[in-house]
Scaffold this active site. Structure first.
Site, mmCIF file in Angstrom:
data_model
loop_
_atom_site.group_PDB
_atom_site.id
_atom_site.type_symbol
_atom_site.label_atom_id
_atom_site.label_comp_id
_atom_site.label_asym_id
_atom_site.label_seq_id
_atom_site.Cartn_x
_atom_site.Cartn_y
_atom_site.Cartn_z
ATOM 1 N N HIS A 136 18.873 -68.765 29.100
ATOM 2 C CA HIS A 136 18.278 -70.086 29.295
ATOM 3 C C HIS A 136 16.762 -69.976 29.123
ATOM 4 C CE1 HIS A 136 21.812 -72.389 30.439
ATOM 5 N NE2 HIS A 136 22.190 -71.384 31.208
ATOM 6 N N ASP A 166 12.554 -74.364 25.670
ATOM 7 C CA ASP A 166 13.529 -75.223 24.996
ATOM 8 C C ASP A 166 12.870 -76.202 24.032
ATOM 9 O OD1 ASP A 166 15.683 -74.052 26.142
ATOM 10 O OD2 ASP A 166 16.017 -75.574 27.668
#
Length: 394
Positions: A136, A166
């Site tokens: 992540h 991200d």
């Protein structure tokens, strides 16, 4: 806004995008293309994607149309490839090898549409020792060292939500590559392209300037001790008397003077950088001012409240480069060459000589704790010389 309204204008009007639904950077990248006028069709899976919020509140779905297709069904991949035949761009965020196993990988898609731009986003990249490992945002930016640059020096690194990895290191780089590939296909009659964006690559690339400053000696590999990471009193956040916080970014001298005169009841702000033998107080007031009535913008009510250690500001480094047009100290008519701009570094923490027993004497209540101002540090023959010219900043 409806999809028809969004596709009626914008620089990407007429561009068709197929998005294989996922989470994180993929939906955000497709949203950016839709905001620019592209016609985006989102392929949702039965049951929705993991960690997904209610579609009615998911703003990354704006300006998109949606179709429900089960890629694990027998006719699922064929339905997606039918959409690909009429599309210009396809975006997917699966782990390496998943799209190929489902039958919608780059080879199958480009066989149906040779001018397709196939964009894919992963955390570690399609190849490498970590390619098959799940991850992540926080793990990606930690490995690249970007996470270690954010936060206070005496605390754990501050997690910047999922904006750095991200979205900044993933979505924006994917969109940049996809649009460059689309330009290549449409301008010169080129073939389709596969754009492979990895979040670790983008997050590391974002820190290019910081690595350059460190190589030049203008950045220290320690959080909260540099010009742009909260190590300077004129670039950081301060608590206000009404319980909130105020961001201060007065890098230029003119803005620093204006901020000091507007936030402080004193007639003029103190010196921006303290020199040896002078006060080490911060440039903001040390006492809270009363909060006026709430009749105006919040910035007009903010009053800073700071109570730092007396020596803290003197030890925090900053960089000052003499401007090229600054007056030279060379007398007029002299044949001596003018002095080049000097990169100056503030006085660091004074060196503590070793005691007769070989142990360093402590200063202050604890190891490394700030103590009272002691003026210019005494020269010690055992201390290491700094590559910078150690002179007080005026």
């Amino acid at each position: 806004m409806t999809a028809a309204a969004a596709g009626s204008n914008g620089p990407l009007t007429g561009v068709r995008v197929v998005e294989l639904a996922g989470i994180g950077p993929g939906p955000f990248a497709a949203m950016l293309l839709a905001d620019l006028g592209a016609d985006v069709v989102r392929v949702d899976r039965p049951g929705g994607a993991g960690f997904a919020i209610d579609p009615a509140f998911d703003l990354t779905n704006r300006n998109k149309r949606s179709v429900l297709i089960d890629l694990k069904a027998e006719d699922g991949p064929g339905q997606v490839l039918e959409l690909v035949e009429r599309a210009d761009i396809l975006i997917e965020g699966y782990r390496p090898g998943v799209a190929e196993r489902l039958g919608v990988g780059p080879e199958a898609a480009l066989a149906r549409n040779p001018r397709l731009v196939y964009g894919r986003i992963t955390g570690w990249g399609q190849e490498g020792p970590l390619a098959d490992r799940a991850g992540h945002d926080i793990g990606y930016i930690a490995v690249t060292g970007t996470l270690g640059m954010i936060g206070r020096p005496d605390e754990a690194p501050t997690v910047p939500v999922n904006l750095v990895g991200d979205y900044a290191g993933g979505s924006l780089y994917l969109v940049t590559g996809v649009l460059a590939a689309l330009h290549h296909v449409r301008s010169g009659g080129g073939a389709g392209q596969v754009v492979d964006a990895a979040i670790v690559d983008g997050a590391a690339h974002l820190a290019t300037m910081i690595h350059g400053m460190r190589a030049a000696g203008g950045w220290r590999d320690r959080r909260g001790s540099n010009l742009l990471d909260g190590g300077s009193p004129f670039y950081g956040c301060y608590e206000t008397s009404d319980g909130g916080h105020m961001a201060v970014g007065a890098l230029e001298q003119r803005f620093y003077d204006e901020s000091g005169s507007s936030a402080s009841p004193e007639p003029s702000p103190p010196a921006r950088r303290s020199s040896a033998g002078t006060s080490c107080a911060p440039p903001s007031p040390t006492r809270s001012a009363p909060v006026p009535a709430r009749s105006g913008p919040p910035c007009s009510r903010a009053r800073t409240r700071v109570s730092p250690p007396s020596c803290r500001w003197r030890r925090r480094p900053a960089i000052r480069i003499s401007p090229p047009g600054a007056p030279s100290s060379t007398p007029a008519g002299s044949s001596a060459r003018p002095r080049a701009p000097v990169l100056r570094h503030p006085v660091r923490r004074a060196h503590t000589p070793r005691a007769p027993g070989g142990r360093r004497r402590r200063r202050g209540p604890g190891l490394g704790a700030p103590g009272p101002c002691r003026g210019p540090r005494a020269r010690c023959p055992t201390r290491r010389r700094s590559p910078f010219r150690e002179r007080p900043l005026t």
